[in-house]
Design a protein around this motif. Structure first.
Motif, short mmCIF file in Angstrom:
data_model
loop_
_atom_site.label_atom_id
_atom_site.label_comp_id
_atom_site.label_asym_id
_atom_site.label_seq_id
_atom_site.Cartn_x
_atom_site.Cartn_y
_atom_site.Cartn_z
N CYS A 14 0.81 -1.22 0.00
CA CYS A 14 0.00 0.00 0.00
C CYS A 14 0.85 1.28 0.00
N GLY A 15 1.93 1.26 -0.78
CA GLY A 15 2.75 2.46 -0.91
C GLY A 15 3.84 2.60 0.14
N ARG A 16 3.89 1.65 1.10
CA ARG A 16 4.96 1.75 2.11
C ARG A 16 6.26 1.19 1.53
N ARG A 17 7.36 1.59 2.14
CA ARG A 17 8.67 1.11 1.71
C ARG A 17 9.47 0.62 2.92
N ALA A 18 10.40 -0.29 2.64
CA ALA A 18 11.19 -0.87 3.73
C ALA A 18 12.68 -0.70 3.45
N HIS A 19 13.46 -0.79 4.52
CA HIS A 19 14.92 -0.70 4.40
C HIS A 19 15.55 -1.93 5.06
N PHE A 20 16.52 -2.52 4.36
CA PHE A 20 17.27 -3.65 4.93
C PHE A 20 18.73 -3.22 5.09
N THR A 21 19.31 -3.62 6.22
CA THR A 21 20.74 -3.36 6.45
C THR A 21 21.52 -4.64 6.19
N ARG A 35 26.65 -4.42 17.12
CA ARG A 35 26.67 -2.94 17.10
C ARG A 35 25.93 -2.42 15.86
N ILE A 36 26.23 -2.98 14.70
CA ILE A 36 25.59 -2.53 13.46
C ILE A 36 24.09 -2.80 13.51
N ALA A 37 23.71 -3.97 13.99
CA ALA A 37 22.29 -4.35 14.02
C ALA A 37 21.51 -3.41 14.94
N ARG A 38 22.13 -3.02 16.04
CA ARG A 38 21.49 -2.08 16.99
C ARG A 38 21.29 -0.72 16.30
N ILE A 39 22.31 -0.26 15.62
CA ILE A 39 22.22 1.03 14.89
C ILE A 39 21.12 0.93 13.84
N PRO A 239 27.89 5.42 10.10
CA PRO A 239 26.62 4.99 10.70
C PRO A 239 25.67 6.14 11.06
N ASP A 240 26.24 7.32 11.34
CA ASP A 240 25.39 8.46 11.71
C ASP A 240 24.47 8.90 10.58
N ARG A 241 24.83 8.54 9.36
CA ARG A 241 24.03 8.98 8.21
C ARG A 241 22.87 8.04 7.89
N LEU A 242 22.87 6.87 8.53
CA LEU A 242 21.84 5.88 8.18
C LEU A 242 20.40 6.37 8.42
N PRO A 243 20.10 6.98 9.59
CA PRO A 243 18.71 7.39 9.82
C PRO A 243 18.16 8.30 8.72
N ASP A 244 18.98 9.24 8.21
CA ASP A 244 18.53 10.16 7.16
C ASP A 244 18.21 9.42 5.87
N ILE A 245 19.04 8.42 5.58
CA ILE A 245 18.84 7.67 4.33
C ILE A 245 17.58 6.81 4.42
N VAL A 246 17.39 6.18 5.58
CA VAL A 246 16.18 5.35 5.76
C VAL A 246 14.94 6.25 5.67
#
Ligand code: 1GP
Length: 259
Positions: A14-21, A35-39, A239-246
């Motif tokens: 329904c138009g939603r999108r997901a992000h995988f690390t 550590r990465i999984a927590r971030i 890692p600090d840039r991940l939230p903006d990209i998601v």
């Protein structure tokens, strides 16, 4: 239908999108994986992919999967480069066929060898077409891909449609980990249009990854119709840039809905 595929369909409905690390066990031990999984979980990632093209051993893979699962609480999905990329510790496996490989081993041979193992492990297989575009990275090199040139989005779209007609649940357009250029949004857009026009009963989820490092690119891919974005290198290096990209990918520029 499997539990993890259901989860992916729900997250991209329904138009939603997901992000995988993506976590590459060759470069990441259990402690760094945690550590990465927590971030990733904190940044709004929806699942962890674990896999890589070289240097994967079962003990290391299992410990990375266990650590990532425990630290994030997210589903952990295997992303195998070969039959050594399997462990029963994961929740599911992308059961991939590299459609544009020139070596039948990467199209159906490894799958034949892996299938009985996957059944014995009780892993959920998620039928996935893997299509190498442009640079291709280690995945393209190791898999004897004939990467589709960046300037030929119509070939990417034709491969995507063929995968949809084969009944693949996911189509993963891959520029290669660390690629200097990602999959062009135009290739995603054309793929999406061609699949939509075919009016299939269950169109596949469109996954894009490789070389995405900034919110603008993430947003452009979202607008073009990508439903899942995979990033790996970024969380290791910045890692600090991940939230903006998601956020940029999930918000995009207008929801397109399922094809
Ligand atoms: C590689 O698509 C993934 O298989 C992620 O690529 O490491 O460039 O983010 P990056």
């Amino acid at each position: 239908m499997g539990r993890i595929l259901d989860y992916i369909l729900e997250r991209t409905c329904c138009g939603r999108r997901a992000h995988f690390t993506l976590i590459d066990p060759d470069e990441t031990d259990a402690e760094s994986a945690a550590r990465i999984a927590r971030i990733a979980a904190g940044a709004g990632s929806d699942a962890i992919l674990v896999g890589g093209s070289i240097g994967v051993s079962e003990p290391r893979l299992s410990s990375v999967v266990r650590a990532a699962k425990k630290a994030s609480g997210l589903p952990v999905i295997l992303f195998p480069g070969n039959i050594n990329g399997l462990t029963p510790e994961a929740d599911a496996v992308l059961f991939m066929s590299m459609l544009n490989s020139s070596d039948p081993y990467y199209i159906s041979g490894a799958q034949m060898q892996a299938a009985p193992l996957i059944a014995r492990m009780g892993l959920e297989p998620i039928p996935t077409a893997y299509i190498i575009v442009g640079h291709g990275g280690a995945a393209g090199y190791v898999g004897y891909a004939r990467p589709i040139p960046y300037g030929n989005p119509e070939i990417v779209a034709a491969y995507t449609l063929s995968a949809a007609m084969m009944g693949m649940k996911l189509v993963y357009l891959e520029a290669g980990s660390g690629a200097p250029r990602p999959v062009p949004p135009r290739a995603v857009e054309l793929s999406r249009k061609l699949v939509s026009a075919a009016r299939l009963d269950a169109p596949p989820v469109l996954v894009v990854g490789g070389g995405v490092r900034d919110p603008e690119t993430a947003s452009a891919l979202a607008s073009a119709g990508a439903q899942v974005l995979v990033t790996g290198t970024l969380v290791e290096e910045e890692p600090d840039r991940l939230p903006d990209i998601v956020r940029a990918f999930k918000e995009g520029r207008g929801a397109l809905g399922s094809p």
